[in-house]
Design a protein around this motif. Structure first.
Motif, mmCIF file in Angstrom:
data_model
loop_
_atom_site.group_PDB
_atom_site.id
_atom_site.type_symbol
_atom_site.label_atom_id
_atom_site.label_comp_id
_atom_site.label_asym_id
_atom_site.label_seq_id
_atom_site.Cartn_x
_atom_site.Cartn_y
_atom_site.Cartn_z
ATOM 1 N N UNK A 169 -4.930 -4.704 -7.915
ATOM 2 C CA UNK A 169 -4.372 -4.933 -9.248
ATOM 3 C C UNK A 169 -3.317 -6.039 -9.248
ATOM 4 N N UNK A 170 -3.631 -7.115 -8.574
ATOM 5 C CA UNK A 170 -2.745 -8.277 -8.584
ATOM 6 C C UNK A 170 -1.616 -8.230 -7.562
ATOM 7 N N UNK A 171 -1.574 -7.200 -6.746
ATOM 8 C CA UNK A 171 -0.527 -7.070 -5.722
ATOM 9 C C UNK A 171 -1.176 -7.056 -4.354
ATOM 10 N N UNK A 172 -0.586 -7.800 -3.419
ATOM 11 C CA UNK A 172 -1.085 -7.830 -2.054
ATOM 12 C C UNK A 172 -0.502 -6.647 -1.294
ATOM 13 N N UNK A 173 -1.362 -5.792 -0.760
ATOM 14 C CA UNK A 173 -0.941 -4.592 -0.040
ATOM 15 C C UNK A 173 -1.284 -4.749 1.421
ATOM 16 N N UNK A 174 -0.308 -4.472 2.286
ATOM 17 C CA UNK A 174 -0.532 -4.501 3.730
ATOM 18 C C UNK A 174 -1.276 -3.225 4.118
ATOM 19 N N UNK A 175 -2.382 -3.375 4.827
ATOM 20 C CA UNK A 175 -3.198 -2.225 5.224
ATOM 21 C C UNK A 175 -2.650 -1.610 6.508
ATOM 22 N N UNK A 176 -2.524 -0.295 6.502
ATOM 23 C CA UNK A 176 -2.090 0.429 7.691
ATOM 24 C C UNK A 176 -3.113 1.524 7.965
ATOM 25 N N UNK A 177 -3.557 1.650 9.198
ATOM 26 C CA UNK A 177 -4.592 2.651 9.506
ATOM 27 C C UNK A 177 -4.092 4.091 9.347
ATOM 28 N N UNK A 178 -2.796 4.274 9.260
ATOM 29 C CA UNK A 178 -2.243 5.618 9.117
ATOM 30 C C UNK A 178 -2.039 6.032 7.671
ATOM 31 N N UNK A 179 -2.521 5.231 6.717
ATOM 32 C CA UNK A 179 -2.372 5.533 5.290
ATOM 33 C C UNK A 179 -3.047 6.858 4.949
ATOM 34 N N UNK A 180 -2.312 7.736 4.269
ATOM 35 C CA UNK A 180 -2.836 9.024 3.826
ATOM 36 C C UNK A 180 -2.262 9.374 2.465
ATOM 37 N N UNK A 181 -2.975 10.196 1.743
ATOM 38 C CA UNK A 181 -2.498 10.724 0.468
ATOM 39 C C UNK A 181 -2.696 12.230 0.512
ATOM 40 N N UNK A 182 -1.652 12.980 0.156
ATOM 41 C CA UNK A 182 -1.713 14.438 0.125
ATOM 42 C C UNK A 182 -1.270 14.925 -1.242
ATOM 43 N N UNK A 183 -1.849 16.017 -1.693
ATOM 44 C CA UNK A 183 -1.462 16.634 -2.958
ATOM 45 C C UNK A 183 -1.148 18.092 -2.679
ATOM 46 N N UNK A 184 -0.005 18.552 -3.174
ATOM 47 C CA UNK A 184 0.360 19.957 -3.055
ATOM 48 C C UNK A 184 0.168 20.605 -4.415
ATOM 49 N N UNK A 185 -0.612 21.651 -4.448
ATOM 50 C CA UNK A 185 -0.899 22.334 -5.714
ATOM 51 C C UNK A 185 -0.522 23.806 -5.601
ATOM 52 N N UNK A 186 -0.056 24.361 -6.690
ATOM 53 C CA UNK A 186 0.189 25.793 -6.811
ATOM 54 C C UNK A 186 -0.539 26.288 -8.054
ATOM 55 N N UNK A 187 -1.855 26.406 -7.991
ATOM 56 C CA UNK A 187 -2.597 26.811 -9.190
ATOM 57 C C UNK A 187 -2.241 28.238 -9.591
ATOM 58 N N UNK A 188 -2.328 28.490 -10.871
ATOM 59 C CA UNK A 188 -2.066 29.833 -11.354
ATOM 60 C C UNK A 188 -0.650 30.048 -11.853
ATOM 61 N N UNK A 189 0.265 29.145 -11.538
ATOM 62 C CA UNK A 189 1.631 29.282 -12.031
ATOM 63 C C UNK A 189 1.718 28.769 -13.459
ATOM 64 N N UNK A 190 2.638 29.327 -14.218
ATOM 65 C CA UNK A 190 2.816 28.912 -15.609
ATOM 66 C C UNK A 190 3.201 27.440 -15.674
ATOM 67 N N UNK A 191 2.574 26.705 -16.566
ATOM 68 C CA UNK A 191 2.897 25.297 -16.755
ATOM 69 C C UNK A 191 2.226 24.364 -15.768
ATOM 70 N N UNK A 192 1.456 24.881 -14.833
ATOM 71 C CA UNK A 192 0.773 24.040 -13.856
ATOM 72 C C UNK A 192 -0.641 23.763 -14.337
ATOM 73 N N UNK A 193 -1.091 22.553 -14.118
ATOM 74 C CA UNK A 193 -2.443 22.159 -14.543
ATOM 75 C C UNK A 193 -3.340 22.023 -13.316
ATOM 76 N N UNK A 194 -4.606 22.243 -13.515
ATOM 77 C CA UNK A 194 -5.594 22.011 -12.462
ATOM 78 C C UNK A 194 -5.860 20.515 -12.363
ATOM 79 N N UNK A 195 -6.262 20.067 -11.181
ATOM 80 C CA UNK A 195 -6.634 18.670 -11.026
ATOM 81 C C UNK A 195 -7.962 18.405 -11.705
ATOM 82 N N UNK A 196 -8.113 17.230 -12.327
ATOM 83 C CA UNK A 196 -9.429 16.878 -12.864
ATOM 84 C C UNK A 196 -10.444 16.782 -11.718
ATOM 85 N N UNK A 197 -11.706 17.024 -12.022
ATOM 86 C CA UNK A 197 -12.749 17.051 -10.991
ATOM 87 C C UNK A 197 -12.826 15.752 -10.201
#
Length: 138
Positions: free
Chosen positions: A37-65
């Protein structure tokens, strides 16, 4: 009708799909950077993305499919606050850590039963803060 949160999560999913796809191709081609998106990103082999979810709690939404499909589910169990407290007390140099941790958890349990959970939280952050302050005062 989709909520604003659903739209934001959908945009995030699209961006992650681009990053995961382009990133995988870049790593396979041993590229060190990519344009995103117009920005140069340095690639690192250790790149990771994690999501922490607590489904079932009031006010929490499920992730879209489309976003949930990008991640592997991992089940977690409730942590043993007394054991973590005991170890942390030992780390601060308390020799009677087991007794202190048990007393603290009894106190926190009673407080959580007696006081409003809307205003007060006696979970792990409260345990860690209390022990940290005890360690500083020691």
């Amino acid at each position: 009708m989709r909520s604003a949160l659903d739209l934001v999560l959908s945009v995030i999913a699209q961006q992650l799909m681009v990053l995961f796809g382009v990133g995988k191709q870049s790593l396979q081609a041993t590229m060190t950077q990519l344009a995103f998106e117009g920005t140069l990103i340095v690639m690192k082999p250790t790149f990771n993305v994690f999501i922490t979810m607590n489904p079932g709690y009031a006010g929490r939404a499920e992730l879209p499919d489309n976003l949930a499909a990008l991640f592997r589910p991992v089940a977690m169990m409730v942590s043993d606050h007394a054991l973590i407290g005991e170890i942390t007390f030992y780390a601060y140099g308390f020799t009677d850590a087991k007794v202190l941790a048990k007393k603290m958890m009894t106190t926190f349990t009673l407080l959580s039963e007696q006081l409003s959970s809307f205003h007060y939280d006696y979970g792990m952050p409260a345990v860690k803060s209390t022990i940290e302050m005890c360690g500083k005062l020691k």
